[in-house]
Design a protein around this motif. Structure first.
Motif, PDB file in Angstrom:
ATOM      1  N   ALA A   1     -13.963 -19.206 -80.825  1.00  0.00           N
ATOM      2  CA  ALA A   1     -12.903 -19.164 -79.833  1.00  0.00           C
ATOM      3  C   ALA A   1     -11.906 -20.311 -80.014  1.00  0.00           C
ATOM      4  O   ALA A   1     -10.706 -20.097 -79.951  1.00  0.00           O
ATOM      5  N   TRP A   2     -12.413 -21.533 -80.236  1.00  0.00           N
ATOM      6  CA  TRP A   2     -11.541 -22.701 -80.372  1.00  0.00           C
ATOM      7  C   TRP A   2     -12.026 -23.620 -81.482  1.00  0.00           C
ATOM      8  O   TRP A   2     -13.215 -23.839 -81.646  1.00  0.00           O
ATOM      9  N   GLN A   3     -11.085 -24.202 -82.184  1.00  0.00           N
ATOM     10  CA  GLN A   3     -11.385 -25.290 -83.103  1.00  0.00           C
ATOM     11  C   GLN A   3     -11.131 -26.580 -82.341  1.00  0.00           C
ATOM     12  O   GLN A   3     -10.081 -26.740 -81.712  1.00  0.00           O
ATOM     13  N   VAL A   4     -12.100 -27.489 -82.368  1.00  0.00           N
ATOM     14  CA  VAL A   4     -11.973 -28.782 -81.711  1.00  0.00           C
ATOM     15  C   VAL A   4     -11.370 -29.746 -82.724  1.00  0.00           C
ATOM     16  O   VAL A   4     -11.938 -29.941 -83.806  1.00  0.00           O
ATOM     17  N   LYS A   5     -10.232 -30.340 -82.366  1.00  0.00           N
ATOM     18  CA  LYS A   5      -9.550 -31.235 -83.296  1.00  0.00           C
ATOM     19  C   LYS A   5      -9.340 -32.612 -82.683  1.00  0.00           C
ATOM     20  O   LYS A   5      -9.040 -32.747 -81.500  1.00  0.00           O
ATOM     21  N   HIS A   6      -9.510 -33.605 -83.533  1.00  0.00           N
ATOM     22  CA  HIS A   6      -9.227 -35.004 -83.203  1.00  0.00           C
ATOM     23  C   HIS A   6      -8.100 -35.415 -84.125  1.00  0.00           C
ATOM     24  O   HIS A   6      -8.333 -35.658 -85.312  1.00  0.00           O
ATOM     25  N   GLY A   7      -6.886 -35.397 -83.598  1.00  0.00           N
ATOM     26  CA  GLY A   7      -5.717 -35.537 -84.460  1.00  0.00           C
ATOM     27  C   GLY A   7      -5.654 -34.308 -85.350  1.00  0.00           C
ATOM     28  O   GLY A   7      -5.780 -33.186 -84.889  1.00  0.00           O
TER      29      GLY A   7
ATOM     30  N   LEU B   1     -10.697 -31.707 -88.118  1.00  0.00           N
ATOM     31  CA  LEU B   1     -11.528 -30.698 -87.470  1.00  0.00           C
ATOM     32  C   LEU B   1     -12.885 -31.300 -87.117  1.00  0.00           C
ATOM     33  O   LEU B   1     -13.603 -31.777 -87.987  1.00  0.00           O
ATOM     34  N   VAL B   2     -13.217 -31.278 -85.834  1.00  0.00           N
ATOM     35  CA  VAL B   2     -14.495 -31.799 -85.337  1.00  0.00           C
ATOM     36  C   VAL B   2     -15.556 -30.711 -85.362  1.00  0.00           C
ATOM     37  O   VAL B   2     -16.715 -30.957 -85.665  1.00  0.00           O
ATOM     38  N   GLY B   3     -15.155 -29.496 -85.028  1.00  0.00           N
ATOM     39  CA  GLY B   3     -16.084 -28.375 -84.993  1.00  0.00           C
ATOM     40  C   GLY B   3     -15.453 -27.173 -84.329  1.00  0.00           C
ATOM     41  O   GLY B   3     -14.254 -27.165 -84.049  1.00  0.00           O
TER      42      GLY B   3
ATOM     43  N   GLU C   1     -15.236 -34.082 -88.954  1.00  0.00           N
ATOM     44  CA  GLU C   1     -15.148 -35.332 -88.204  1.00  0.00           C
ATOM     45  C   GLU C   1     -16.321 -35.563 -87.247  1.00  0.00           C
ATOM     46  O   GLU C   1     -16.436 -36.640 -86.674  1.00  0.00           O
ATOM     47  N   TRP C   2     -17.205 -34.586 -87.063  1.00  0.00           N
ATOM     48  CA  TRP C   2     -18.256 -34.683 -86.054  1.00  0.00           C
ATOM     49  C   TRP C   2     -19.127 -35.928 -86.205  1.00  0.00           C
ATOM     50  O   TRP C   2     -19.431 -36.604 -85.220  1.00  0.00           O
ATOM     51  N   ASP C   3     -19.523 -36.251 -87.410  1.00  0.00           N
ATOM     52  CA  ASP C   3     -20.416 -37.392 -87.615  1.00  0.00           C
ATOM     53  C   ASP C   3     -19.837 -38.689 -87.061  1.00  0.00           C
ATOM     54  O   ASP C   3     -20.573 -39.519 -86.539  1.00  0.00           O
ATOM     55  N   SER C   4     -18.533 -38.864 -87.144  1.00  0.00           N
ATOM     56  CA  SER C   4     -17.928 -40.107 -86.661  1.00  0.00           C
ATOM     57  C   SER C   4     -17.796 -40.143 -85.135  1.00  0.00           C
ATOM     58  O   SER C   4     -17.587 -41.210 -84.564  1.00  0.00           O
ATOM     59  N   LEU C   5     -17.933 -39.000 -84.461  1.00  0.00           N
ATOM     60  CA  LEU C   5     -17.775 -38.938 -83.007  1.00  0.00           C
ATOM     61  C   LEU C   5     -19.074 -38.633 -82.263  1.00  0.00           C
ATOM     62  O   LEU C   5     -19.136 -38.806 -81.044  1.00  0.00           O
ATOM     63  N   SER C   6     -20.084 -38.181 -82.953  1.00  0.00           N
ATOM     64  CA  SER C   6     -21.292 -37.678 -82.286  1.00  0.00           C
ATOM     65  C   SER C   6     -21.973 -38.710 -81.394  1.00  0.00           C
ATOM     66  O   SER C   6     -22.502 -38.362 -80.340  1.00  0.00           O
ATOM     67  N   THR C   7     -21.944 -39.983 -81.764  1.00  0.00           N
ATOM     68  CA  THR C   7     -22.620 -40.994 -80.933  1.00  0.00           C
ATOM     69  C   THR C   7     -21.959 -41.135 -79.564  1.00  0.00           C
ATOM     70  O   THR C   7     -22.651 -41.388 -78.583  1.00  0.00           O
ATOM     71  N   LEU C   8     -20.649 -40.951 -79.484  1.00  0.00           N
ATOM     72  CA  LEU C   8     -19.979 -40.988 -78.175  1.00  0.00           C
ATOM     73  C   LEU C   8     -20.446 -39.841 -77.287  1.00  0.00           C
ATOM     74  O   LEU C   8     -20.708 -40.026 -76.099  1.00  0.00           O
ATOM     75  N   PHE C   9     -20.563 -38.658 -77.880  1.00  0.00           N
ATOM     76  CA  PHE C   9     -21.000 -37.500 -77.102  1.00  0.00           C
ATOM     77  C   PHE C   9     -22.474 -37.612 -76.711  1.00  0.00           C
ATOM     78  O   PHE C   9     -22.873 -37.175 -75.634  1.00  0.00           O
ATOM     79  N   GLU C  10     -23.277 -38.206 -77.575  1.00  0.00           N
ATOM     80  CA  GLU C  10     -24.688 -38.433 -77.237  1.00  0.00           C
ATOM     81  C   GLU C  10     -24.814 -39.400 -76.067  1.00  0.00           C
ATOM     82  O   GLU C  10     -25.616 -39.189 -75.157  1.00  0.00           O
ATOM     83  N   ALA C  11     -24.005 -40.464 -76.068  1.00  0.00           N
ATOM     84  CA  ALA C  11     -24.020 -41.418 -74.959  1.00  0.00           C
ATOM     85  C   ALA C  11     -23.544 -40.750 -73.669  1.00  0.00           C
ATOM     86  O   ALA C  11     -24.106 -40.976 -72.595  1.00  0.00           O
ATOM     87  N   GLN C  12     -22.521 -39.915 -73.773  1.00  0.00           N
ATOM     88  CA  GLN C  12     -22.023 -39.200 -72.601  1.00  0.00           C
ATOM     89  C   GLN C  12     -23.089 -38.257 -72.047  1.00  0.00           C
ATOM     90  O   GLN C  12     -23.290 -38.172 -70.840  1.00  0.00           O
TER      91      GLN C  12
END
Length: 112
Positions: A18-24, A27-29, A50-61
């Motif tokens: 349905a959606w591509q998640v983008k950080h700038g 592509l995150v996923g 890009e997921w590997d560089s952001l995953s720790t933030l989402f895990e903390a959240q």
């Protein structure tokens, strides 16, 4: 429509991106819509790039959410919000900037 045809149609819908998640520009996923429970869109997430560089933030959240948002973990919600993620519809259309987004191993959700 018979129940079996309806189930096949629903399974197919759940498998379509349905959606591509983008950080700038990165592509995150990809999010696959499972259901809408207003105001939340519940999805399955497939990571990429890009997921590997952001995953720790989402895990903390996710940990903060599981603990009912203790004061010392509220930073994680702001950190995810400050990523300014965009959801790009796979089939075209308007880009969504979610107000809140949770991306977890089992389930992801967002609202805008």
């Amino acid at each position: 429509m018979s129940m079996s045809v309806w189930r096949r149609t629903q399974r197919k819908k759940q498998q379509e991106a349905a959606w591509q998640v983008k950080h700038g520009a990165a592509l995150v996923g990809t999010l696959f819509l499972l259901e809408i429970d207003q105001p939340w869109f519940r999805c399955r997430f497939e990571p990429s790039g890009e997921w590997d560089s952001l995953s720790t933030l989402f895990e903390a959240q996710e940990e903060a959410r599981a603990m009912n948002f203790p004061e010392d973990m509220v930073w994680s919600i702001a950190a995810v919000r400050d990523l300014d993620l965009e959801l790009h519809p796979v089939d075209g259309g308007e880009v969504i900037r979610p107000v809140m987004i949770y991306i977890g191993k089992e389930q992801s959700s967002f609202r805008y």
